[in-house]
Design a protein around this motif. Structure first.
Motif, PDB file in Angstrom:
ATOM      1  N   MET A  59       0.682  -1.289  -0.010  1.00  0.00           N
ATOM      2  CA  MET A  59       0.066  -0.061  -0.064  1.00  0.00           C
ATOM      3  C   MET A  59       0.800   1.243   0.027  1.00  0.00           C
ATOM      4  N   HIS A 112      -5.411  -4.875  -3.822  1.00  0.00           N
ATOM      5  CA  HIS A 112      -4.368  -5.558  -4.473  1.00  0.00           C
ATOM      6  C   HIS A 112      -3.085  -5.708  -3.622  1.00  0.00           C
ATOM      7  N   ASN A 129       3.814  -0.647 -12.011  1.00  0.00           N
ATOM      8  CA  ASN A 129       2.774   0.003 -12.097  1.00  0.00           C
ATOM      9  C   ASN A 129       1.866  -0.244 -10.925  1.00  0.00           C
ATOM     10  N   PRO A 130       1.604   0.576  -9.833  1.00  0.00           N
ATOM     11  CA  PRO A 130       0.961  -0.108  -8.699  1.00  0.00           C
ATOM     12  C   PRO A 130      -0.623  -0.006  -8.869  1.00  0.00           C
ATOM     13  N   THR A 131      -1.024   0.692 -10.024  1.00  0.00           N
ATOM     14  CA  THR A 131      -2.384   0.680 -10.199  1.00  0.00           C
ATOM     15  C   THR A 131      -2.536   0.598 -11.659  1.00  0.00           C
ATOM     16  N   ASP A 159      -4.165  -1.098 -15.190  1.00  0.00           N
ATOM     17  CA  ASP A 159      -5.362  -1.424 -15.972  1.00  0.00           C
ATOM     18  C   ASP A 159      -5.410  -2.736 -16.407  1.00  0.00           C
ATOM     19  N   GLY A 163       1.589   2.357  -3.196  1.00  0.00           N
ATOM     20  CA  GLY A 163       0.430   2.999  -4.130  1.00  0.00           C
ATOM     21  C   GLY A 163      -0.609   1.939  -4.451  1.00  0.00           C
ATOM     22  N   CYS A 164      -0.357   0.757  -4.098  1.00  0.00           N
ATOM     23  CA  CYS A 164      -1.300  -0.396  -4.599  1.00  0.00           C
ATOM     24  C   CYS A 164      -2.746   0.110  -3.593  1.00  0.00           C
ATOM     25  N   SER A 165      -3.901  -0.428  -4.372  1.00  0.00           N
ATOM     26  CA  SER A 165      -5.092  -0.446  -3.347  1.00  0.00           C
ATOM     27  C   SER A 165      -4.990  -1.546  -2.393  1.00  0.00           C
ATOM     28  N   TRP A 187       9.321  -0.516  -8.399  1.00  0.00           N
ATOM     29  CA  TRP A 187       8.575   0.315  -8.380  1.00  0.00           C
ATOM     30  C   TRP A 187       9.184   1.743  -8.436  1.00  0.00           C
ATOM     31  N   GLY A 243       1.641  -4.255 -14.165  1.00  0.00           N
ATOM     32  CA  GLY A 243       1.544  -4.330 -12.858  1.00  0.00           C
ATOM     33  C   GLY A 243       2.264  -5.468 -12.120  1.00  0.00           C
TER      34      GLY A 243
END
Length: 357
Positions: free
Chosen positions: A17, A25, A62-64, A66, A20-22, A56, A84
């Motif tokens: 987190m 995730h 990429n922590p977010t 698509d 920057g991960c949700s 990272w 990701g």
């Protein structure tokens, strides 16, 4: 140091987190990493956490992401992971494979533009939970020289096959296609030990037991170690993983796979995107009733467990048994972490501002 499971899980989630991960995730990524430590595969668990943070920081993860399907048929799909965490991308892909298998009997998913995905067994076991046979493989940092070469062209390229059983745990064949996984070298480095002969060669192609040899131009050897002991078979298995994971998906392949290890630089003008995976699920009842298959799997397991052995204090080990024993022990008694890993994690906590272990 012995760390309780809940404490290590919370710490790992907090690190993801902080990247920057949700929360969703971070929970999933921590679950994949801790499954490795639970099963005694310490080379792929939280000891790898600083590697994800390093990538990272270099904007290679990429922590977010698509994550999306970019090509699809009824039974197949290709997924772009948007750089990701492989710890998140691969479970997404395996769920796609499982859903396709539920409808059509089998599902096969290739993945590009991903990163290191933990242990292959985590993903294959998700299919077993649905009475399916699970498959998982990935290409990896180019550290392995093909037979007769001293050039690093392939990764350790693990493959996993997982089969459900009835009264017994599933049979899980989860292995690197190199003589040893790179994580085994890292464990030896942290412990100040040499590695067995046959795992690695120096830059001139001569055998060495120095676990640091990769950093001075050496290379891991394929499964089998040399031609006389079948390294061409390990090379062939590794090539299969690389083609299914990389060439088929449009990911990097061979020497163009982006490295996870810190002493290699990303390739220039690679022909594909990121690390590639290949995941699959097959419904057992597409061939015969699942209960009948699992009953016969129990018979298979019992026969092999009852095999005569060379020495009375030995026994035939069913694939997956040592990992299950480690999991049962560590769930009860906690996770043993060597001092070097604890120090590494404490430095991560200070850097990211999360609660230390």
């Amino acid at each position: 140091m012995i760390i309780p499971e809940t404490q290590l899980r919370r710490f790992t989630q907090n690190v993801f987190m902080a990247m920057g991960c949700s929360h969703e995730h971070a929970v999933l990524a921590a679950d994949v990493l801790l499954k490795s430590d639970l099963r005694g595969i310490d080379s792929h668990g939280v000891a790898r956490l600083s590697g994800y943070v390093r990538l990272w920081e270099k904007r290679r993860i990429n922590p977010t992401p698509d994550i999306k399907i970019v090509h699809e048929t009824a039974t197949t799909a290709t997924i772009d992971g948007d750089a990701g965490l492989g710890l998140v991308v691969a479970p997404f892909a395996m769920q796609v494979a499982i859903e396709k298998a539920k409808t059509y009997g089998s599902g096969w998913v290739s993945v590009r533009n991903s990163n290191h995905f933990g242990i292959a067994g985590y993903h294959a076991l998700k299919a077993v939970e649905q009475d399916m046979i699970g498959f998982g493989m990935t290409n990896a940092s180019p550290l392995v020289a093909p037979t007769f070469s001293n050039e690093r062209l392939l990764g350790t390229n693990p493959m996993c096959y997982a089969f459900p059983a009835g009264n017994y745990p599933p049979v899980i064949v989860d292995m690197a296609t190199s003589a040893a996984a790179n994580g085994k070298l890292e464990i030896a480095q942290r412990s100040g030990k040499q590695v067995p002969e046959g795992w690695i060669q120096n830059g001139q192609g001569n055998a060495t037991t120095d676990p640091h040899a990769l950093k001075s131009g050496g290379s891991l050897l394929p499964l089998g170690s040399d031609r006389e002991h079948g390294s061409h078979k390990g090379f062939g298995l590794s090539a299969t993983v690389d083609i299914l994971s990389g060439v088929l998906s449009g990911a990097g392949f061979g020497p163009w796979v982006p490295p996870f290890v810190s002493f290699l630089e990303p390739p220039v003008n690679p022909p594909g995107q990121g690390i590639g995976h290949f995941l699959g699920a097959m419904r057992v009842d597409g061939f015969r009733p699942a209960e009948a298959f699992k009953k016969d799997m129990d018979i298979w397991i019992e026969r092999f467990k009852g095999a005569s052995t060379i020495h009375p204090d030995q026994k035939v080990i069913i694939p997956g048994e040592p990992e299950l024993e480690a999991e049962l022990d560590r769930m009860q008694n906690g996770f043993p972490l060597v001092d070097a890993v604890v120090k590494d994690l404490q430095e991560l906590a200070a850097k990211l501002g999360v609660e230390t272990l």
